[in-house]
Design a protein around this motif. Structure first.
Motif, PDB file in Angstrom:
ATOM      1  N   LEU A   8       0.830  -1.200   0.000  1.00 62.18           N
ATOM      2  CA  LEU A   8       0.000   0.000   0.000  1.00 62.18           C
ATOM      3  C   LEU A   8       0.865   1.251   0.000  1.00 62.18           C
ATOM      4  O   LEU A   8       1.975   1.247   0.540  1.00 62.18           O
ATOM      5  CB  LEU A   8      -0.912   0.011   1.227  1.00 62.18           C
ATOM      6  CG  LEU A   8      -2.002  -1.056   1.256  1.00 62.18           C
ATOM      7  CD1 LEU A   8      -2.779  -0.961   2.565  1.00 62.18           C
ATOM      8  CD2 LEU A   8      -2.948  -0.897   0.076  1.00 62.18           C
ATOM      9  N   LEU A  66      -5.187   6.204  -7.941  1.00 59.46           N
ATOM     10  CA  LEU A  66      -5.431   4.760  -7.967  1.00 59.46           C
ATOM     11  C   LEU A  66      -4.832   4.107  -6.714  1.00 59.46           C
ATOM     12  O   LEU A  66      -5.434   3.202  -6.126  1.00 59.46           O
ATOM     13  CB  LEU A  66      -4.805   4.118  -9.203  1.00 59.46           C
ATOM     14  CG  LEU A  66      -5.573   4.187 -10.503  1.00 59.46           C
ATOM     15  CD1 LEU A  66      -4.751   3.545 -11.624  1.00 59.46           C
ATOM     16  CD2 LEU A  66      -6.934   3.499 -10.403  1.00 59.46           C
ATOM     17  N   SER A  67      -3.662   4.565  -6.329  1.00 61.03           N
ATOM     18  CA  SER A  67      -3.046   4.029  -5.115  1.00 61.03           C
ATOM     19  C   SER A  67      -3.853   4.422  -3.880  1.00 61.03           C
ATOM     20  O   SER A  67      -3.949   3.656  -2.914  1.00 61.03           O
ATOM     21  CB  SER A  67      -1.605   4.536  -4.988  1.00 61.03           C
ATOM     22  OG  SER A  67      -0.833   4.116  -6.098  1.00 61.03           O
ATOM     23  N   LEU A  69      -7.100   4.859  -3.919  1.00 59.68           N
ATOM     24  CA  LEU A  69      -8.292   4.004  -3.977  1.00 59.68           C
ATOM     25  C   LEU A  69      -8.014   2.683  -3.267  1.00 59.68           C
ATOM     26  O   LEU A  69      -8.850   2.169  -2.515  1.00 59.68           O
ATOM     27  CB  LEU A  69      -8.659   3.741  -5.444  1.00 59.68           C
ATOM     28  CG  LEU A  69      -9.911   2.904  -5.697  1.00 59.68           C
ATOM     29  CD1 LEU A  69     -11.172   3.680  -5.348  1.00 59.68           C
ATOM     30  CD2 LEU A  69      -9.988   2.449  -7.161  1.00 59.68           C
ATOM     31  N   GLU A  70      -6.813   2.170  -3.484  1.00 59.40           N
ATOM     32  CA  GLU A  70      -6.436   0.896  -2.862  1.00 59.40           C
ATOM     33  C   GLU A  70      -6.317   1.043  -1.337  1.00 59.40           C
ATOM     34  O   GLU A  70      -6.728   0.151  -0.587  1.00 59.40           O
ATOM     35  CB  GLU A  70      -5.095   0.447  -3.453  1.00 59.40           C
ATOM     36  CG  GLU A  70      -4.696  -0.963  -3.127  1.00 59.40           C
ATOM     37  CD  GLU A  70      -3.286  -1.268  -3.636  1.00 59.40           C
ATOM     38  OE1 GLU A  70      -2.530  -0.312  -3.939  1.00 59.40           O
ATOM     39  OE2 GLU A  70      -2.939  -2.459  -3.724  1.00 59.40           O
ATOM     40  N   GLY A  73      -9.895   1.474   0.035  1.00 58.62           N
ATOM     41  CA  GLY A  73     -10.605   0.196  -0.073  1.00 58.62           C
ATOM     42  C   GLY A  73     -10.139  -0.792   0.985  1.00 58.62           C
ATOM     43  O   GLY A  73     -10.953  -1.525   1.559  1.00 58.62           O
ATOM     44  N   THR A  74      -8.845  -0.805   1.256  1.00 56.90           N
ATOM     45  CA  THR A  74      -8.320  -1.717   2.272  1.00 56.90           C
ATOM     46  C   THR A  74      -8.829  -1.332   3.654  1.00 56.90           C
ATOM     47  O   THR A  74      -9.233  -2.188   4.452  1.00 56.90           O
ATOM     48  CB  THR A  74      -6.779  -1.702   2.229  1.00 56.90           C
ATOM     49  OG1 THR A  74      -6.365  -2.031   0.902  1.00 56.90           O
ATOM     50  CG2 THR A  74      -6.189  -2.700   3.208  1.00 56.90           C
TER      51      THR A  74
ATOM     52  N   MET C   1       0.045  -0.294  -4.532  1.00 60.29           N
ATOM     53  CA  MET C   1       0.534   0.951  -5.092  1.00 60.29           C
ATOM     54  C   MET C   1       0.704   0.757  -6.599  1.00 60.29           C
ATOM     55  O   MET C   1       1.126  -0.309  -7.045  1.00 60.29           O
ATOM     56  CB  MET C   1       1.879   1.298  -4.443  1.00 60.29           C
ATOM     57  CG  MET C   1       2.272   2.741  -4.642  1.00 60.29           C
ATOM     58  SD  MET C   1       3.817   3.258  -3.748  1.00 60.29           S
ATOM     59  CE  MET C   1       4.249   1.843  -2.771  1.00 60.29           C
ATOM     60  N   TYR C   2       0.350   1.792  -7.358  1.00 64.41           N
ATOM     61  CA  TYR C   2       0.399   1.686  -8.820  1.00 64.41           C
ATOM     62  C   TYR C   2       1.482   2.586  -9.396  1.00 64.41           C
ATOM     63  O   TYR C   2       1.799   3.640  -8.843  1.00 64.41           O
ATOM     64  CB  TYR C   2      -0.943   2.089  -9.429  1.00 64.41           C
ATOM     65  CG  TYR C   2      -2.042   1.100  -9.157  1.00 64.41           C
ATOM     66  CD1 TYR C   2      -2.325   0.078 -10.073  1.00 64.41           C
ATOM     67  CD2 TYR C   2      -2.789   1.154  -7.988  1.00 64.41           C
ATOM     68  CE1 TYR C   2      -3.330  -0.841  -9.828  1.00 64.41           C
ATOM     69  CE2 TYR C   2      -3.799   0.233  -7.735  1.00 64.41           C
ATOM     70  CZ  TYR C   2      -4.060  -0.757  -8.652  1.00 64.41           C
ATOM     71  OH  TYR C   2      -5.052  -1.673  -8.404  1.00 64.41           O
ATOM     72  N   LEU C  47      -8.997  -7.090  -3.769  1.00 62.92           N
ATOM     73  CA  LEU C  47      -8.927  -6.356  -2.507  1.00 62.92           C
ATOM     74  C   LEU C  47      -9.692  -7.093  -1.400  1.00 62.92           C
ATOM     75  O   LEU C  47      -9.320  -7.044  -0.223  1.00 62.92           O
ATOM     76  CB  LEU C  47      -9.537  -4.982  -2.754  1.00 62.92           C
ATOM     77  CG  LEU C  47      -9.104  -3.822  -1.906  1.00 62.92           C
ATOM     78  CD1 LEU C  47      -9.173  -2.554  -2.748  1.00 62.92           C
ATOM     79  CD2 LEU C  47     -10.003  -3.702  -0.709  1.00 62.92           C
ATOM     80  N   LEU C  66      -6.306  -2.324 -16.693  1.00 61.33           N
ATOM     81  CA  LEU C  66      -6.088  -0.867 -16.680  1.00 61.33           C
ATOM     82  C   LEU C  66      -5.251  -0.442 -17.885  1.00 61.33           C
ATOM     83  O   LEU C  66      -5.505   0.606 -18.495  1.00 61.33           O
ATOM     84  CB  LEU C  66      -5.358  -0.440 -15.403  1.00 61.33           C
ATOM     85  CG  LEU C  66      -6.189  -0.259 -14.139  1.00 61.33           C
ATOM     86  CD1 LEU C  66      -5.268   0.098 -12.969  1.00 61.33           C
ATOM     87  CD2 LEU C  66      -7.250   0.824 -14.313  1.00 61.33           C
TER      88      LEU C  66
ATOM     89  N   ASP D 209       2.648  -8.023   2.207  1.00 60.20           N
ATOM     90  CA  ASP D 209       2.838  -7.708   3.623  1.00 60.20           C
ATOM     91  C   ASP D 209       3.591  -8.817   4.342  1.00 60.20           C
ATOM     92  O   ASP D 209       4.314  -8.578   5.290  1.00 60.20           O
ATOM     93  CB  ASP D 209       1.476  -7.526   4.310  1.00 60.20           C
ATOM     94  CG  ASP D 209       0.746  -6.331   3.744  1.00 60.20           C
ATOM     95  OD1 ASP D 209       1.401  -5.459   3.150  1.00 60.20           O
ATOM     96  OD2 ASP D 209      -0.482  -6.276   3.910  1.00 60.20           O
TER      97      ASP D 209
END
Lengths: 266, 266, 266, 266, 266, 266
Positions: A8, A66-67, A69-70, A73-74, C1-2, C47, C66, D209
């Motif tokens: 993340l 987008l990161s 969003l992740e 969401g987590t 992370m994107y 997710l 994407l 993780d």
């Protein structure tokens, strides 16, 4: 081309899951001012953009969202998970509980499916940057409200990170707009009608509940501003008192329209 | 309380009806950046507003947009009327032809029903004003494009009037926002995390199709800006080369997060 | 992370832009079975997923989609660009022309805004994989139809690449589902009612236009299947002929319900 | 042509009405995976179907789902009725209480109006059958969750009946698909590009993780699978290290695209 | 419980398929006033209905509308089928062509997915019957417009059948409402405020384009009607001329509100 | 042209804010049968209307509904305001709390954005008036239910005012329709098929739970009514017993269709 790293952007620690808060958090996941909206608005503006520098800016921030969003969401997933088996928790968001088994999906806090109607994309770069500045301001205030309703310190940490980034983006979009040198009067190609553009129509009048007079401020007085008072009301009085001009136009109408005669040729 | 005067704010003259253009015009009637959206966004912001002066501003302009809605609707009605009986005309918008009998309804040019998802209303006045500035910029560019596709002089006159008014509103909203003294960093009550707010994440990299380097501009260099280069990429490399710090944080992560340690107390 | 790389996953070459085709192509950009739907469905399932291996699969493919979204969007942008100034082109999609200035946005070929209602996410891994297999099959056939309507060789190349990848994904999802060992009867925890599950209700009867009898196939005969013929019709006849059993149940009802008596305890 | 018999397909007995549960139950009435969605998806696929045998199958099951809709609606009506006058009950679903007077309507548990966006109908029979198999799997798991949250034995009986029927339908659709002999590679008419179809793009990487490596399984190794590792990352490294080939293509790009040269003629 | 007979309620003969007309016809398939809307509105009202006689009426007609849906869908399918391969045909409705392969789905003529927002269901029988009378009137006029745009005799035959049935239903609903003895004043339980209910607020005034005076008709004069002229305008004048009464109420306000003093106790 | 007076049409006094009730009240602000729906439906019908007298009626009432929207919004704002800071209050409507900061927006009680899909506008005046009569009946019953759930006397006063006005409008629309002399049989121009229009199809049969026979009433017996009993069932029996006529038509089909032979020429 995108790559995803299994890490993340901000490490998330949740103490006690709070399904009611998890439900609220969905505003920033699948809500109108949430991270998917930001990611899509900027990335697609970028895709349409012909200015390589600002296109890069749009893709940088679109990708960062987008990161985000992740991360959101987590966080939401952690808070909503108890809904799968806990009846009271499930009442906070039966859609997540029954249809999602406690997993997140692209809904807001009231279960509305995310829609691209939330996006503001015009293909006119300076206009799009204005939409983005406003979008970041909205995202900031929504994160602040979430922090106000949040009781979990780890979640607050993550929200503070995300909220801060929205201000970062707002600053970047503002700088990008300013560097274009496109104030209101120079949006697009067709200039507004000269005098008409400075007329402020006072279309809401009366003394209000507390007897206050019509307001005056830099938005309708000073500089080039000229107030046109209650045009519909003036028109009604013109009709009653028969003061319509020979050309059939009344006072207020003449006032409003005359300046259009010099309208720029297309 | 509202009153309606049986007179348009701008007199409408249409030469030859053009159903295809009438269909396009629906963007400003029932479309995302159209007059109903403007009328509702400002009027409802006004309803929520506790600042009597700027509430009056919001009601003045919200009411004017209702009058614009009427002008646009009348124009569209004139252009769409032939759809009732003309097969070719009907093909331009079968929904208007079959369900509406050639009459207008709250659809956009592709027949989508107007939705309040188009609105941006947060109840935070300076944020709402930013949304309004962006909304007016969008409305301006949409009117300009309609003028570009329009061949009827009378219709162009009316569109020029309406387009001009959007710039007027944009100026008024801008002045109202500036008079509040609320720049990006002072939105809401919770300040952003100090150092983090100045970091620009360069999340989209590469040389592009034309070999151009990553862009630099006032949005990511100069002043307080500090660039964090390709954080996900750095992270991946850290993992590969084993350069993760003892605390498990990698270079880029440390860079991004350290400034959050001083996070403002809530 | 994107991370985003400024390079398309598949290089796009468009000869002559074809706005009508660009409009069709939007089905795979902002349409129900398009690339955003795929990217979001898989990434959000990922997710929610507790199985680290299949979570990785979901994120791999979600991220690839994407990149596909970016390829399709770039293609569509190239085909739609003439809409900004060409009236005939604009008629193919007035929403893109007027509201978007010839740029893409998250709409389908009929201008409907993308909605998360398109997504199928249940948080039950084997169920989600079934939804993904079906989603890839749909995407494959949509790309095929686009190829059928496309006349530009460069565009066909890109579509062939994208279409192929959908089959790749379908194979991967199928393998992932099979490796879980969860056939229909073992979905979830609660077993279906034993005999009832094998009854096929013949609820549509008659000889049809061509006098053909009711169809029989492996979906209702052989194995454990047992046909219940026209239950509503039987019931009506029971009422007429007074053949209801003493307990008030008719023939067909008894037939349908008796097997529920052995219903599994919850 | 349809006929309705005034008798439910499964007799419904409700002990104590539970409005909160009634609200949840709406997921199967007007929800995304509910009975109307099933009835419409299959019946309309049937209407489009040219294969008389499978058309009959689609109409049989489509009609049965209409009878299910009636059963679920009757159950929900019984549980929601107290909302008309009981304030606490009304809070569970104010839309049903205020707009519906305690009666059901086509909403899900969060009050979203049913939309045909839930449906998956392509007009390609084997693809449609895959969508149906997935739809039945989703419906099964939703009924199971409802049973988990239900405390009324009579309601549980009816839900067990309905849940069982979904598995019946899933078996029938699976048999119908298998009997068509149309595996993934033979969907539609245009074959996928030969080698490319076997490449698995590892687009999500990192140790996660818990330090786990990238996952391997039958979905990306064994058989014909060939892994392409982190293509965007490889590309970025190529750019940095200057290892782009003379033709301007980098390692990963060459890997991904070369097999398309043999692309099937259209 | 439902049964489906493999025979249309009205035999359909289509000469030359006309995709443009097929697209229009979708208004009665998946459109706002179409057959699914009718079928669902009446059947669900029936499900909520406690009056067994009128419940039967609602189910009779709701079921007939399902049969109509099948007839319209079959007609549309025949007209739309060429879209699968004919480019010009496909332009009439790219969604049907690309996503549907020439098959129908629950969209209207502009590709909007059917939504339960079209339905009017209140759970108050006499109110619902009024909604049904209006719904049938709308359906009648839509069929008439379709007939006007149709050139195929066989299709016209079927549309004439369907149009006629809407009038039949309208007559039946009207008779059912009249037999309840529930005029406007007796809707629900709470009576309207006595004098106020007879006041007609003349909120739109002025002489219009053609100098016509405000209209008078049985809707605002004669019987118990009492006109309140331009209340907002009166109020504005009161403020200006200082004629507000001591209690702070102006003329028009007093006029409007006084009759509420006798408001019925709840 | 519109004018807004800074004074509510009905003075609003709220004692203790009740956020749960405020949430319910949104049904009349942004809900399907609420004030915006009424204002837009009538005003846009007015815009399309060619009959100057009834156009004036539509604008009078459409404008009054805008004033009602303002009253309801002000009431809702007062009840919802505590949501900004009170956690329990916020749970009643997290969308209003988080996205709106306790301010109103165009949502209903379940957070659905207002949509023009709620509107019924056909451009056929007598049909539109029927839709309006039904709309007012629905609004009346919704206000009544809100009064039933309301505990604040000042709010009840305002709701009683608004509820009464809906009956006023219903009476006006009814009078306007009656004065047009357009009963069901004269809607539009194309007459229904003579005999067919009097046939009542008894499509829902059976003895029901309580053994009651099929209902008869003025909606299917007496006058010109002729009952066609269970046509699908008759058809099925015809097929079984081979009683199809030589022309391939069965009893019921002949019965239903014969009257169409005299169909009016178009």
């Amino acid at each position: 081309m995108y790559h995803h790293l299994k890490k993340l952007m901000y490490t998330v620690n949740v103490g006690t899951p709070d399904p009611r808060f998890g439900n609220m958090l969905l505003e920033q996941f699948g809500g109108a001012n949430g991270e998917l909206a930001a990611a899509m608005q900027y990335s697609i503006q970028g895709l349409n953009c012909d200015d390589p520098d600002r296109k890069d800016l749009l893709m940088d921030i679109g990708t960062e969202e987008l990161s985000h969003l992740e991360v959101v969401g987590t966080l939401a997933r952690m808070h909503l998970k108890p809904m799968k088996s806990d009846r009271d928790a499930a009442h906070a968001d039966p859609l997540i509980a029954i249809a999602g088994g406690g997993g997140v999906s692209l809904f807001n806090s009231m279960g509305n499916a995310w829609t691209a109607d939330y996006l503001k994309i015009t293909g006119e770069l300076d206009v799009d940057l204005r939409s983005n500045i406003a979008a970041e301001a909205r995202a900031k205030i929504v994160y602040e409200r979430l922090i106000d309703f949040c009781e979990d310190p780890g979640t607050i940490d993550a929200l503070q990170f995300l909220m801060t980034r929205e201000i970062t983006h707002m600053k970047a979009f503002t700088a990008a707009l300013e560097s274009m040198g496109k104030p209101a009067l120079s949006i697009g190609r067709i200039p507004p009608t000269p005098e008409l553009v400075n007329q402020y129509f006072n279309d809401s009048t009366g003394t209000g509940d507390r007897g206050e007079p019509d307001s005056r401020g830099p938005w309708n007085q000073g500089g080039e501003w000229k107030i046109v008072d209650a045009p519909a009301f003036q028109e009604l009085e013109s009709e009653k008192t028969g003061t319509r001009a020979a050309n059939g136009h009344s006072r207020s109408e003449a006032q409003m329209n005359k300046s259009t005669s010099a309208k720029a040729e297309k």
